[in-house]
Design a protein around this motif. Structure first.
Motif, short mmCIF file in Angstrom:
data_model
loop_
_atom_site.label_atom_id
_atom_site.label_comp_id
_atom_site.label_asym_id
_atom_site.label_seq_id
_atom_site.Cartn_x
_atom_site.Cartn_y
_atom_site.Cartn_z
N VAL A 198 16.73 145.26 -61.13
CA VAL A 198 17.40 146.56 -61.17
C VAL A 198 17.17 147.33 -59.87
O VAL A 198 18.11 147.86 -59.26
CB VAL A 198 16.87 147.40 -62.37
N ALA A 199 15.92 147.39 -59.44
CA ALA A 199 15.58 148.18 -58.25
C ALA A 199 16.28 147.62 -57.02
O ALA A 199 16.88 148.36 -56.23
CB ALA A 199 14.07 148.18 -58.04
N GLN A 200 16.22 146.29 -56.86
CA GLN A 200 16.87 145.71 -55.69
C GLN A 200 18.38 145.90 -55.76
O GLN A 200 19.03 146.11 -54.73
CB GLN A 200 16.51 144.23 -55.56
N ALA A 201 18.93 145.85 -56.96
CA ALA A 201 20.38 146.08 -57.12
C ALA A 201 20.74 147.48 -56.62
O ALA A 201 21.73 147.66 -55.91
CB ALA A 201 20.79 145.89 -58.58
N VAL A 202 19.93 148.48 -56.99
CA VAL A 202 20.21 149.86 -56.54
C VAL A 202 20.07 149.96 -55.03
O VAL A 202 20.93 150.53 -54.33
CB VAL A 202 19.29 150.88 -57.25
N VAL A 203 18.99 149.41 -54.50
CA VAL A 203 18.75 149.49 -53.06
C VAL A 203 19.89 148.81 -52.30
O VAL A 203 20.48 149.39 -51.38
CB VAL A 203 17.37 148.87 -52.69
N SER A 204 20.22 147.60 -52.71
CA SER A 204 21.27 146.85 -51.99
C SER A 204 22.64 147.49 -52.18
O SER A 204 23.39 147.64 -51.21
CB SER A 204 21.32 145.40 -52.48
N ALA A 205 22.97 147.86 -53.42
CA ALA A 205 24.31 148.40 -53.68
C ALA A 205 24.52 149.73 -52.97
O ALA A 205 25.65 150.11 -52.67
CB ALA A 205 24.52 148.57 -55.18
N SER A 206 23.42 150.43 -52.67
CA SER A 206 23.57 151.72 -51.97
C SER A 206 23.49 151.54 -50.46
O SER A 206 23.49 152.51 -49.71
CB SER A 206 22.49 152.69 -52.45
N GLY A 207 23.42 150.29 -50.02
CA GLY A 207 23.52 150.03 -48.58
C GLY A 207 22.21 150.03 -47.82
O GLY A 207 22.20 150.04 -46.60
N PRO A 248 20.28 142.27 -48.31
CA PRO A 248 21.44 142.02 -49.17
C PRO A 248 20.96 141.48 -50.52
O PRO A 248 19.96 140.75 -50.59
CB PRO A 248 22.21 140.93 -48.43
N PHE A 249 21.70 141.81 -51.57
CA PHE A 249 21.27 141.38 -52.90
C PHE A 249 21.23 139.86 -53.01
O PHE A 249 20.36 139.29 -53.67
CB PHE A 249 22.19 141.97 -53.98
N SER A 250 22.16 139.20 -52.36
CA SER A 250 22.21 137.73 -52.49
C SER A 250 20.95 137.08 -51.90
O SER A 250 20.44 136.10 -52.43
CB SER A 250 23.46 137.19 -51.81
N THR A 251 20.44 137.64 -50.82
CA THR A 251 19.20 137.12 -50.21
C THR A 251 18.05 137.23 -51.20
O THR A 251 17.28 136.29 -51.41
CB THR A 251 18.86 137.94 -48.94
N PHE A 252 17.97 138.41 -51.80
CA PHE A 252 16.94 138.65 -52.81
C PHE A 252 17.09 137.69 -53.99
O PHE A 252 16.13 137.05 -54.43
CB PHE A 252 17.03 140.11 -53.28
N ALA A 253 18.32 137.61 -54.51
CA ALA A 253 18.56 136.83 -55.73
C ALA A 253 18.22 135.36 -55.52
O ALA A 253 17.71 134.68 -56.41
CB ALA A 253 20.02 136.99 -56.17
N GLU A 254 18.50 134.90 -54.31
CA GLU A 254 18.19 133.50 -54.01
C GLU A 254 16.68 133.28 -53.95
O GLU A 254 16.15 132.34 -54.52
CB GLU A 254 18.83 133.15 -52.66
N GLU A 255 16.00 134.21 -53.26
CA GLU A 255 14.57 134.00 -53.05
C GLU A 255 13.77 134.12 -54.34
O GLU A 255 12.80 133.39 -54.56
CB GLU A 255 14.05 135.00 -52.01
N ILE A 256 14.19 135.03 -55.21
CA ILE A 256 13.39 135.27 -56.41
C ILE A 256 13.47 134.09 -57.39
O ILE A 256 12.62 133.96 -58.28
CB ILE A 256 13.77 136.61 -57.08
#
Lengths: 338, 338
Positions: free
Chosen positions: A153-162, A166-174
């Motif tokens: 959730v937190a990374q989604a907010v941070v990434s979506a607000s610019g 990038p969210f995809s980098t996070f999503a891949e690494e996690i």
């Protein structure tokens, strides 16, 4: 050592990650629809502590206003910022806690959109939300799962607000984290046994930590040792340690230092160094002892509370045996009405 | 009973009110100059707890984003929201605490404007700020003065941003508070003596409260009883009480309930009712027992932590005598380096 059971457990840890893309879409859509959007993190009880690292991450790394509210207080007092522009996230294991149901209804009555994470898809907190993510949650894994869900959730907010990565980098690494947690369960188990023996002899323990592992410090002291083992604790933030709690230290005062990999680590180091000078009964739990080498520095920091939760679950599983006091035994909770 | 000494003390309590118009102007100007303005409340140590009611008031009653930061954590981690648009408020008795000086410089380096309240006009935290309000502060009155100063700050933000009551209404009504605090010092003194006797026999006390008196609950347990009297405490928010701490209660567990007049009072009532069912060693400090009838309901609520601080200062003054343990005696603080 992967057995069929541990494969199942790894799948359990993976649950929140399977929703990550959807959560990013929900957040992105909300921020697009509401240029003045804000985020509420809302809950009741110990489970809400598990959302605090996410709250702090949004608060310090994004420009989206974020509010952390205890359900009972929000309903009684209100918050002028809660309304159509609000996207609310709520954790609840049972989905039936009355304070949390009231808080959910209060938020929806104000016009907010509500996303819930529950262990039960048929509970009020699941069915009355705009979006619900139901997951298999039991006591031995729910902390890690809520931490992971709210990190998404937190990374989604941070990434979506610019801001931030990038969210995809996070999503891949996690994706690497669930199997790393499985490794930690194995590799930390012997040490967890000795920590459990150390804890089992105490009738009072001071707990301190800082940064994103402070919530886990607070949670473990209160929700496990106090609630489930009836051991008196004193959880104190390491930033506050030198403004009061330090004066309690004597040569045999038991102190547990919790250390993560984020920027606040030196604050815990300072408390640790001081405690060792005064007391011979100081132990440290360090998420760095279970580092996952493949993760980036940023992700190591972000998952520190999750790593500590995994280590501590091992401690608890030994502690209840050593003390012959099952974690499920309560004096009052669900025993008497109050 | 006003003596010449108590007249002086009333004047001491009045200090922050004499700056209220100026503070409102500073805030109004900042909000005009920065349509995306935000507020930071920044400090170090126990004194920062005294700013929490103000933080919560801004957070729930105004639409201006507000951040509460521990100095040491902010410097180590940063906050993307701190910049030219930020108006920062800092409390510091000595004006020389190293973590607070670093935090002030960090904020100014980011472009923020900084307003400080100090006991010493020549200290770094006074001289390096954009605005400083120096006041006469000693241990027996500093809590009330910081609470009042930050209540002025909070109301200034709420009013200047177009929410809540007009600032002039607030500023006029709060003029009655200093003399009311003088009355409380007299009228509560006998009861304070019996509370001090009760506390003096304890080696562990659980403290709970909710809403705007939770910070005073936390502050008194940690900064007075732990730091200055070396009595183990367990401060626990009344919203968390039923999620862990309740299981510690036995028939003689000492519990102090702190009650204010704000909307969260029923949360403390619930903990109080439960505690009385289990333990015979429960006492309540209620700001309502010292109600100032001329104040509006809203102001009664807003000054609850200040009223409790005045009551507790009377308790402390007896406690140090009963226990023959001066409040100024420390084992480590300013005794050894750390």
């Amino acid at each position: 050592m992967l057995t069929s059971t541990s494969n199942d457990l790894e799948a359990v840890y993976r649950q929140p990650l399977s929703h990550s893309r959807q959560i990013f879409e929900v957040v992105s859509q909300h921020l697009q629809n509401h240029p003045d959007a804000n985020i509420f993190i809302l809950g009741a009880g110990g489970v809400q502590f598990l959302t605090q690292p996410a709250y702090d991450l949004i608060r310090t790394r994004s420009r989206v206003p974020v509010f952390y509210e205890m359900g009972a207080e929000l309903v009684k007092r209100g918050n002028i910022n809660l309304g159509y522009r609000s996207l609310v996230f709520m954790p609840s294991v049972s989905g039936t806690t009355s304070e949390a149901i009231e808080a959910l209804r209060h938020a929806e009555n104000q016009g907010a959109s509500v996303v819930t994470f529950t262990g039960n898809p048929d509970s009020p907190i699941a069915t009355e939300a705009d979006f619900n993510y139901a997951m298999s949650l039991d006591d031995s894994t729910s902390s890690e799962i809520f931490y992971l869900a709210f990190l998404v959730v937190a990374q989604a907010v941070v990434s979506a607000s610019g801001s931030g990565r990038p969210f995809s980098t996070f999503a891949e690494e996690i994706e690497a984290v669930p199997s790393a947690l499985m490794d930690i369960r194995d590799s930390y188990d012997d040490q967890a046994l000795s920590v459990a023996h150390w804890l089992s002899r105490r009738d009072y323990v001071m707990f301190t930590g800082a940064g994103n592992v402070w919530p886990e410090t607070h949670y473990y002291a209160m929700c496990i040792l106090e609630e489930m083992q009836w051991i008196r604790t004193r959880p104190v933030h390491a930033s506050d340690f030198f403004h009061g709690a330090l004066e309690l230290l004597e040569d045999d005062t038991p102190v547990v230092i919790m250390k993560g990999q984020d920027a606040a680590r030196p604050i815990a180091d300072r408390a640790e160094n001081f405690a060792h000078r005064i007391s011979s009964e100081v132990i440290t739990l360090d998420s760095g002892a279970a580092l996952v080498p493949s993760l980036s520095t940023e992700m190591q920091a972000d998952v520190s509370p999750i790593v500590l939760a995994t280590m501590l679950e091992r401690v608890s599983s030994h502690l209840e045996v050593i003390r012959d006091h099952p974690l499920t035994t309560r004096r009052y909770y669900k025993v008497i009405d109050y």
